[in-house]
Design a protein around this motif. Structure first.
Motif, PDB file in Angstrom:
ATOM      1  N   GLU A 130      31.716  36.025  39.580  1.00  0.00           N
ATOM      2  CA  GLU A 130      32.165  37.095  40.478  1.00  0.00           C
ATOM      3  C   GLU A 130      33.090  36.550  41.551  1.00  0.00           C
ATOM      4  O   GLU A 130      34.142  37.146  41.851  1.00  0.00           O
ATOM      5  CB  GLU A 130      30.962  37.767  41.129  1.00  0.00           C
ATOM      6  N   LEU A 133      36.556  35.589  40.072  1.00  0.00           N
ATOM      7  CA  LEU A 133      37.376  36.773  39.788  1.00  0.00           C
ATOM      8  C   LEU A 133      37.801  37.472  41.075  1.00  0.00           C
ATOM      9  O   LEU A 133      38.939  37.931  41.196  1.00  0.00           O
ATOM     10  CB  LEU A 133      36.603  37.729  38.885  1.00  0.00           C
ATOM     11  N   TYR A 134      36.893  37.550  42.037  1.00  0.00           N
ATOM     12  CA  TYR A 134      37.199  38.191  43.321  1.00  0.00           C
ATOM     13  C   TYR A 134      38.362  37.480  44.016  1.00  0.00           C
ATOM     14  O   TYR A 134      39.314  38.120  44.483  1.00  0.00           O
ATOM     15  CB  TYR A 134      35.951  38.159  44.201  1.00  0.00           C
ATOM     16  N   ILE A 137      41.751  37.852  42.078  1.00  0.00           N
ATOM     17  CA  ILE A 137      42.376  39.153  42.340  1.00  0.00           C
ATOM     18  C   ILE A 137      43.074  39.152  43.695  1.00  0.00           C
ATOM     19  O   ILE A 137      44.119  39.781  43.872  1.00  0.00           O
ATOM     20  CB  ILE A 137      41.315  40.269  42.257  1.00  0.00           C
ATOM     21  N   ARG A 196      32.667  43.271  45.116  1.00  0.00           N
ATOM     22  CA  ARG A 196      31.870  42.395  44.264  1.00  0.00           C
ATOM     23  C   ARG A 196      30.966  43.188  43.328  1.00  0.00           C
ATOM     24  O   ARG A 196      30.713  42.771  42.198  1.00  0.00           O
ATOM     25  CB  ARG A 196      31.043  41.436  45.116  1.00  0.00           C
ATOM     26  N   ARG A 198      31.654  46.114  42.051  1.00  0.00           N
ATOM     27  CA  ARG A 198      32.499  46.635  40.970  1.00  0.00           C
ATOM     28  C   ARG A 198      32.822  45.541  39.954  1.00  0.00           C
ATOM     29  O   ARG A 198      32.877  45.797  38.758  1.00  0.00           O
ATOM     30  CB  ARG A 198      33.780  47.246  41.539  1.00  0.00           C
ATOM     31  N   ILE A 199      33.026  44.341  40.450  1.00  0.00           N
ATOM     32  CA  ILE A 199      33.271  43.221  39.540  1.00  0.00           C
ATOM     33  C   ILE A 199      32.035  42.976  38.676  1.00  0.00           C
ATOM     34  O   ILE A 199      32.135  42.796  37.450  1.00  0.00           O
ATOM     35  CB  ILE A 199      33.647  41.953  40.330  1.00  0.00           C
ATOM     36  N   ARG A 200      30.864  42.989  39.314  1.00  0.00           N
ATOM     37  CA  ARG A 200      29.630  42.704  38.576  1.00  0.00           C
ATOM     38  C   ARG A 200      29.258  43.827  37.614  1.00  0.00           C
ATOM     39  O   ARG A 200      28.880  43.575  36.466  1.00  0.00           O
ATOM     40  CB  ARG A 200      28.474  42.486  39.564  1.00  0.00           C
ATOM     41  N   LEU A 203      33.680  45.101  35.767  1.00  0.00           N
ATOM     42  CA  LEU A 203      34.671  44.178  35.216  1.00  0.00           C
ATOM     43  C   LEU A 203      34.048  43.134  34.284  1.00  0.00           C
ATOM     44  O   LEU A 203      34.528  42.936  33.154  1.00  0.00           O
ATOM     45  CB  LEU A 203      35.435  43.484  36.348  1.00  0.00           C
ATOM     46  N   ILE A 204      33.002  42.462  34.722  1.00  0.00           N
ATOM     47  CA  ILE A 204      32.418  41.403  33.893  1.00  0.00           C
ATOM     48  C   ILE A 204      31.843  41.954  32.590  1.00  0.00           C
ATOM     49  O   ILE A 204      32.116  41.382  31.516  1.00  0.00           O
ATOM     50  CB  ILE A 204      31.373  40.596  34.692  1.00  0.00           C
TER      51      ILE A 204
END
Length: 320
Positions: A130, A133-134, A137, A196, A198-200, A203-204
């Motif tokens: 996370e 990627l965070y 971005i 974070r 939204r990534i978890r 996205l992941i």
């Protein structure tokens, strides 16, 4: 109480030397599955390693966390461990950065006050993905992409340690289920106003489904490789900076002219870091890097509050 998870952590600690025998350790317990897993593992390994262990909980005093403090107290009382419970007395904004900053300050204060040399948190391989990627971005460089590492300094004599970086969130969930640990379901972890989350949550899983089921493992490997490269380059850059710096406002550009671009950027970042009120942006660093080979008298655009950086013969200097 022993399992494959205990054996994994025991072997990892032996190979990485991040929590020496006999250490005085403060474990940060939020109540979620990762920190519960970590705390139980540390307590179960305590006798093998001769540690002195206590637990800290940071209560943000947010509305949706009502009852969490009492939940933590019940768990820790059952385990028979010392607990330091700190509750926010002023409003902590419901933002990731503000909450994280407050927690680390609280943990540092507890460690200093009670003589703990190590503060241990339950960050996992999933958190590392996370964070990678965070920061990717956001356009971060290698510093940001490798920021979630095994250790870092919290204070002069206090080390922050993350022993679970080879464990996934699925591992910690399975551990808690196996040993029937009472996980606190944090409503904030489902709130997609936090990037974070939204990534978890989005996205992941998308990357795992559509591109690579092992994305967490491969990103963790990438972060390890980048970290080693970054540490080498940072060491080289600090040595070069020490040779090139004339005073706080001036650097010898002749020392930089034939160096690789990567080192030039790092040295310029160090130079600007002692001039500017906050960390320099990529654009500001690039402006100054161009001055290394620029004609005499060339200068950057004005940097807020400090002036411009200009070429004066063999030097790059601050022009106020």
């Amino acid at each position: 109480m022993w399992s494959d998870y205990h054996a994994r952590l025991h072997q990892l600690l032996k190979s990485r030397h991040i929590l020496p025998k006999g250490s005085k350790i403060l474990v940060a317990l939020s109540g979620g599955q990762d920190s519960l897993c970590l705390t139980r593992l540390i307590l179960d390994l305590q006798d093998k390693w001769g540690w002195q262990v206590a637990i800290a909980h940071c209560d943000h005093n947010w509305e949706l966390d009502e009852g969490l403090g009492e939940h933590i107290e019940g768990i820790v009382h059952e385990w028979g461990v010392n607990l330091y419970l700190e509750k926010a007395t002023t409003a902590i904004p419901e933002k990731e950065a503000a909450a994280r900053k407050w927690r680390y300050q609280v943990l540092t204060d507890i460690a200093v006050s009670h003589g703990f040399k190590y503060v241990v948190t339950g960050h996992t391989k999933s958190d590392r993905t996370e964070t990678f990627l965070y920061n990717l971005i956001r356009g971060a460089g290698s510093d940001g992409l490798t920021s979630l590492y095994w250790t870092r300094k919290l204070g002069e004599d206090i080390e922050l340690v993350r022993p679970l970086l080879e464990f996934s969130r699925q591992d910690t969930g399975n551990f808690c289920q196996k040993f029937q640990l009472p996980i606190w379901e944090d409503s904030y972890n489902q709130n997609k106003k936090f990037v974070r989350n939204r990534i978890r949550l989005d996205l992941i899983p998308y990357l795992q489904k559509e591109f690579n089921p092992q994305v967490e493992k491969h990103i963790a490997h990438t972060a390890e490789i980048l970290r080693a490269d970054r540490e080498f380059l940072d060491t080289q850059a600090r040595q070069l900076f020490a040779e090139a710096i004339i005073n706080k406002d001036t650097i010898d550009r002749e020392k930089l002219k034939h160096q690789p671009l990567s080192l030039q950027r790092r040295v310029v970042k160090l130079f600007l870091g002692q001039i500017l009120p906050k960390m320099p942006s990529f654009e500001q660093i690039e402006e100054v890097v161009k001055l290394i080979d620029a004609p005499n008298g060339s200068q950057t655009s004005s940097f807020a509050k400090v002036g411009a950086i200009a070429v004066k013969d063999d030097y790059i200097t601050l022009r106020q």
